[in-house]
Design a protein around this motif. Structure first.
Motif, PDB file in Angstrom:
ATOM      1  N   LEU A  44      -1.785  12.698  10.528  1.00  0.00           N
ATOM      2  CA  LEU A  44      -2.260  12.106   9.519  1.00  0.00           C
ATOM      3  C   LEU A  44      -2.944  12.716   8.442  1.00  0.00           C
ATOM      4  CD1 LEU A  44      -3.754   8.965  11.736  1.00  0.00           C
ATOM      5  CD2 LEU A  44      -1.315   9.243  10.507  1.00  0.00           C
ATOM      6  N   ILE A  45      -3.914  13.731   8.895  1.00  0.00           N
ATOM      7  CA  ILE A  45      -4.721  14.494   7.835  1.00  0.00           C
ATOM      8  C   ILE A  45      -3.661  15.220   7.025  1.00  0.00           C
ATOM      9  CG2 ILE A  45      -6.248  16.465   7.778  1.00  0.00           C
ATOM     10  CD1 ILE A  45      -7.491  15.508  10.239  1.00  0.00           C
ATOM     11  N   ILE A  46      -2.619  16.031   7.732  1.00  0.00           N
ATOM     12  CA  ILE A  46      -1.724  16.480   6.880  1.00  0.00           C
ATOM     13  C   ILE A  46      -0.981  15.849   5.710  1.00  0.00           C
ATOM     14  CG2 ILE A  46       0.643  17.930   6.955  1.00  0.00           C
ATOM     15  CD1 ILE A  46      -0.609  19.030   9.639  1.00  0.00           C
ATOM     16  N   MET A  47      -0.631  14.611   6.138  1.00  0.00           N
ATOM     17  CA  MET A  47      -0.093  13.584   5.372  1.00  0.00           C
ATOM     18  C   MET A  47      -0.821  13.227   4.151  1.00  0.00           C
ATOM     19  SD  MET A  47       1.287  10.020   6.503  1.00  0.00           S
ATOM     20  CE  MET A  47      -0.210   9.282   6.587  1.00  0.00           C
ATOM     21  N   TRP A 224       5.484  -4.201  11.618  1.00  0.00           N
ATOM     22  CA  TRP A 224       5.376  -3.591  10.352  1.00  0.00           C
ATOM     23  C   TRP A 224       6.304  -2.229  10.380  1.00  0.00           C
ATOM     24  CZ3 TRP A 224       2.677  -4.521   6.047  1.00  0.00           C
ATOM     25  CH2 TRP A 224       2.487  -3.497   5.036  1.00  0.00           C
ATOM     26  N   ASN A 225       6.431  -1.847  11.783  1.00  0.00           N
ATOM     27  CA  ASN A 225       7.122  -0.317  11.638  1.00  0.00           C
ATOM     28  C   ASN A 225       8.465  -0.688  11.982  1.00  0.00           C
ATOM     29  OD1 ASN A 225       4.823   1.280  11.221  1.00  0.00           O
ATOM     30  ND2 ASN A 225       4.240   0.872  13.274  1.00  0.00           N
ATOM     31  N   MET A 234      18.661  -7.556   5.701  1.00  0.00           N
ATOM     32  CA  MET A 234      18.207  -7.858   4.228  1.00  0.00           C
ATOM     33  C   MET A 234      18.857  -6.728   3.540  1.00  0.00           C
ATOM     34  SD  MET A 234      15.870  -9.875   5.210  1.00  0.00           S
ATOM     35  CE  MET A 234      14.894  -9.736   3.596  1.00  0.00           C
ATOM     36  N   GLU A 235      18.892  -6.921   1.967  1.00  0.00           N
ATOM     37  CA  GLU A 235      19.725  -6.055   0.974  1.00  0.00           C
ATOM     38  C   GLU A 235      18.630  -5.311   0.550  1.00  0.00           C
ATOM     39  OE1 GLU A 235      22.496  -8.370  -0.926  1.00  0.00           O
ATOM     40  OE2 GLU A 235      23.724  -8.777   0.432  1.00  0.00           O
ATOM     41  N   ASP A 236      19.135  -4.701  -0.536  1.00  0.00           N
ATOM     42  CA  ASP A 236      18.111  -3.590  -0.953  1.00  0.00           C
ATOM     43  C   ASP A 236      16.848  -4.172  -1.718  1.00  0.00           C
ATOM     44  OD1 ASP A 236      20.407  -2.018  -0.559  1.00  0.00           O
ATOM     45  OD2 ASP A 236      20.969  -1.798  -2.545  1.00  0.00           O
ATOM     46  N   ASP A 237      16.863  -5.260  -2.362  1.00  0.00           N
ATOM     47  CA  ASP A 237      15.634  -5.703  -3.185  1.00  0.00           C
ATOM     48  C   ASP A 237      14.598  -6.428  -2.038  1.00  0.00           C
ATOM     49  OD1 ASP A 237      17.448  -7.631  -2.830  1.00  0.00           O
ATOM     50  OD2 ASP A 237      16.694  -9.007  -4.202  1.00  0.00           O
ATOM     51  N   LYS A 238      14.878  -6.409  -0.922  1.00  0.00           N
ATOM     52  CA  LYS A 238      14.173  -7.250   0.151  1.00  0.00           C
ATOM     53  C   LYS A 238      13.983  -6.267   1.301  1.00  0.00           C
ATOM     54  CE  LYS A 238      15.564 -11.792  -1.444  1.00  0.00           C
ATOM     55  NZ  LYS A 238      16.302 -13.028  -1.131  1.00  0.00           N
ATOM     56  N   TYR A 239      14.105  -5.098   0.958  1.00  0.00           N
ATOM     57  CA  TYR A 239      13.780  -4.019   2.338  1.00  0.00           C
ATOM     58  C   TYR A 239      12.293  -4.021   2.430  1.00  0.00           C
ATOM     59  CZ  TYR A 239      18.523  -2.220   2.862  1.00  0.00           C
ATOM     60  OH  TYR A 239      20.061  -1.943   2.856  1.00  0.00           O
ATOM     61  N   THR A 240      11.904  -3.768   3.625  1.00  0.00           N
ATOM     62  CA  THR A 240      10.605  -3.384   3.983  1.00  0.00           C
ATOM     63  C   THR A 240      10.215  -1.880   4.004  1.00  0.00           C
ATOM     64  OG1 THR A 240      11.084  -3.404   6.208  1.00  0.00           O
ATOM     65  CG2 THR A 240      10.564  -5.450   5.344  1.00  0.00           C
ATOM     66  N   LEU A 241       9.090  -1.649   4.343  1.00  0.00           N
ATOM     67  CA  LEU A 241       8.643  -0.139   3.947  1.00  0.00           C
ATOM     68  C   LEU A 241       9.618   0.713   4.977  1.00  0.00           C
ATOM     69  CD1 LEU A 241       4.696  -0.589   3.738  1.00  0.00           C
ATOM     70  CD2 LEU A 241       6.419   0.387   2.020  1.00  0.00           C
ATOM     71  N   ILE A 265       0.688   4.968   2.051  1.00  0.00           N
ATOM     72  CA  ILE A 265       0.659   3.527   1.728  1.00  0.00           C
ATOM     73  C   ILE A 265       1.254   2.792   2.728  1.00  0.00           C
ATOM     74  CG2 ILE A 265       1.842   1.786  -0.008  1.00  0.00           C
ATOM     75  CD1 ILE A 265       2.210   3.988  -2.044  1.00  0.00           C
ATOM     76  N   THR A 266       2.140   3.284   3.511  1.00  0.00           N
ATOM     77  CA  THR A 266       2.493   2.619   4.547  1.00  0.00           C
ATOM     78  C   THR A 266       1.470   2.567   5.821  1.00  0.00           C
ATOM     79  OG1 THR A 266       5.183   3.461   4.080  1.00  0.00           O
ATOM     80  CG2 THR A 266       4.609   2.547   6.430  1.00  0.00           C
ATOM     81  N   THR A 267       0.787   3.664   5.897  1.00  0.00           N
ATOM     82  CA  THR A 267      -0.112   3.740   6.970  1.00  0.00           C
ATOM     83  C   THR A 267      -1.395   2.870   6.915  1.00  0.00           C
ATOM     84  OG1 THR A 267       1.000   5.837   7.662  1.00  0.00           O
ATOM     85  CG2 THR A 267      -1.337   5.332   8.481  1.00  0.00           C
ATOM     86  N   ILE A 268      -1.940   3.079   5.519  1.00  0.00           N
ATOM     87  CA  ILE A 268      -3.084   2.315   5.350  1.00  0.00           C
ATOM     88  C   ILE A 268      -3.491   0.945   6.070  1.00  0.00           C
ATOM     89  CG2 ILE A 268      -4.555   1.365   3.447  1.00  0.00           C
ATOM     90  CD1 ILE A 268      -4.077   3.857   1.916  1.00  0.00           C
ATOM     91  N   PRO A 269      -2.362  -0.125   5.901  1.00  0.00           N
ATOM     92  CA  PRO A 269      -3.068  -1.374   6.518  1.00  0.00           C
ATOM     93  C   PRO A 269      -2.956  -1.057   7.995  1.00  0.00           C
ATOM     94  CG  PRO A 269      -1.064  -1.348   4.849  1.00  0.00           C
ATOM     95  CD  PRO A 269      -1.180  -0.015   5.246  1.00  0.00           C
ATOM     96  N   LEU A 270      -2.246  -0.464   8.711  1.00  0.00           N
ATOM     97  CA  LEU A 270      -2.539  -0.257  10.239  1.00  0.00           C
ATOM     98  C   LEU A 270      -3.862   0.146  10.412  1.00  0.00           C
ATOM     99  CD1 LEU A 270       0.958   1.047  11.228  1.00  0.00           C
ATOM    100  CD2 LEU A 270       0.097  -1.068  11.283  1.00  0.00           C
ATOM    101  N   VAL A 271      -4.190   1.403   9.628  1.00  0.00           N
ATOM    102  CA  VAL A 271      -5.600   1.902   9.895  1.00  0.00           C
ATOM    103  C   VAL A 271      -6.654   0.863   9.441  1.00  0.00           C
ATOM    104  CG1 VAL A 271      -7.123   3.704   9.198  1.00  0.00           C
ATOM    105  CG2 VAL A 271      -4.614   4.066   9.395  1.00  0.00           C
TER     106      VAL A 271
END
Length: 291
Positions: A44-47, A224-225, A234-241, A265-271
């Motif tokens: 996480l720190i490296i990221m 979420w993951n 789903m198709e392109d415009d409705k893909y999740t993270l 951006i993907t990890t912040i909500p979980l933290v």
């Protein structure tokens, strides 16, 4: 005459409490926990550090601190990489599924735990059977079912699939909590003139709030993951993270700094979720262990 000899009173100093030295097992477990914490936090720190560096810095020195933080990486990932739409899709789908699944589970768990009726054991076994069969094994009938009712490439369809997948576990946990509540609460409320709906909404549900938080969190994280169902349904415009990240890697293979920004951006909500709900999670997991 006899003379009495008074012996001087000797003040006895209180014995100092000796501090117990930690055992070897406690020291070893502490060291292992710190090693595990470092190993878990290092990626996480490296990221996070990589998301603030430029592409040239990452190319010359993959590991290092940002000398001049490049916050534009987040702007590029949010706009050019499409993370804005991926993030909104993930929020809508995950929050909607957790709210729907938890709501259905509460309404089912309460009568299963607090009432006695014919077929109760069979109904409980039916719900718990969902814990034994992975929902991914039924992807073909789920796909044809959603296709027949026009919910392919629909957030509502994905929300329904996710909510249904989390109901068995939520019922299993909430039923145990509702059964542990004392019957005197219901009896006192009925004497005061409260109806069944009011007893459920204003007395019983607030008392299982730690369990609700635990159930919601344990549903939120895997949803979420999740990569499988958005890719299939789903198709392109409705893909999740998760699916959007793989698409971003395919299109912007050399944009490592923007990829790090997208991962942040993907990890912040979980933290944030863990930081805000830690007390409720611990209370829900440890409830019933002590009297």
């Amino acid at each position: 005459m006899t003379t009495s000899v008074l012996e001087p009173a000797v003040a006895v100093a209180p014995a100092r409490r000796r501090r117990r030295r930690p055992s070897r097992g406690a020291v070893a477990s502490t060291v292992l926990l710190w090693v595990y914490a470092v190993a878990a936090l290092a990626p996480l720190i490296i990221m996070a550090l990589g998301s603030l560096r430029t592409e040239q810095d990452l190319a010359t020195k993959p590991l290092g601190f940002p000398t001049h933080p490049a916050f534009e990486n987040y702007a590029k990932a949010w706009s050019e990489g499409g993370f804005s739409s991926y993030f909104v899709n993930s929020i809508l789908v995950t929050v909607g599924a957790v709210v729907l699944g938890t709501g259905v589970a509460v309404l089912a768990a309460y009568p299963l735990a607090r009432y006695r009726f014919r077929g109760q054991g069979l109904l409980t076994a039916y719900f718990l059977a969902g814990l034994m069969l992975p929902i991914r094994l039924g992807i073909v009938p789920v796909f044809y079912l959603l296709n027949s009712i026009g919910l392919i490439d629909s957030r509502i369809g994905l929300i329904c699939v996710y909510a249904a997948s989390g109901v068995p576990f939520a019922i299993f946990v909430l039923t145990a909590f509702f059964r542990g509540l004392p019957n005197e609460l219901e009896e006192a409320a009925r004497i005061d003139g409260a109806g069944e709906l009011r007893i459920f909404a204003q007395i019983m549900v607030p008392m299982v709030r730690p369990a609700l938080t635990t159930v919601a969190l344990f549903q939120f994280i895997p949803l979420w993951n999740d990569f499988f169902f958005p890719l299939v349904l789903m198709e392109d415009d409705k893909y999740t993270l998760p699916v959007g990240l793989t698409r971003f890697v395919a299109e912007f293979e050399a944009a490592h700094a923007q990829l790090y920004a997208g991962l942040v951006i993907t990890t912040i909500p979980l933290v944030l979720l863990f930081l805000l709900a830690t007390k409720q999670i611990v209370a829900g997991l440890t409830a019933g262990m002590t009297k």
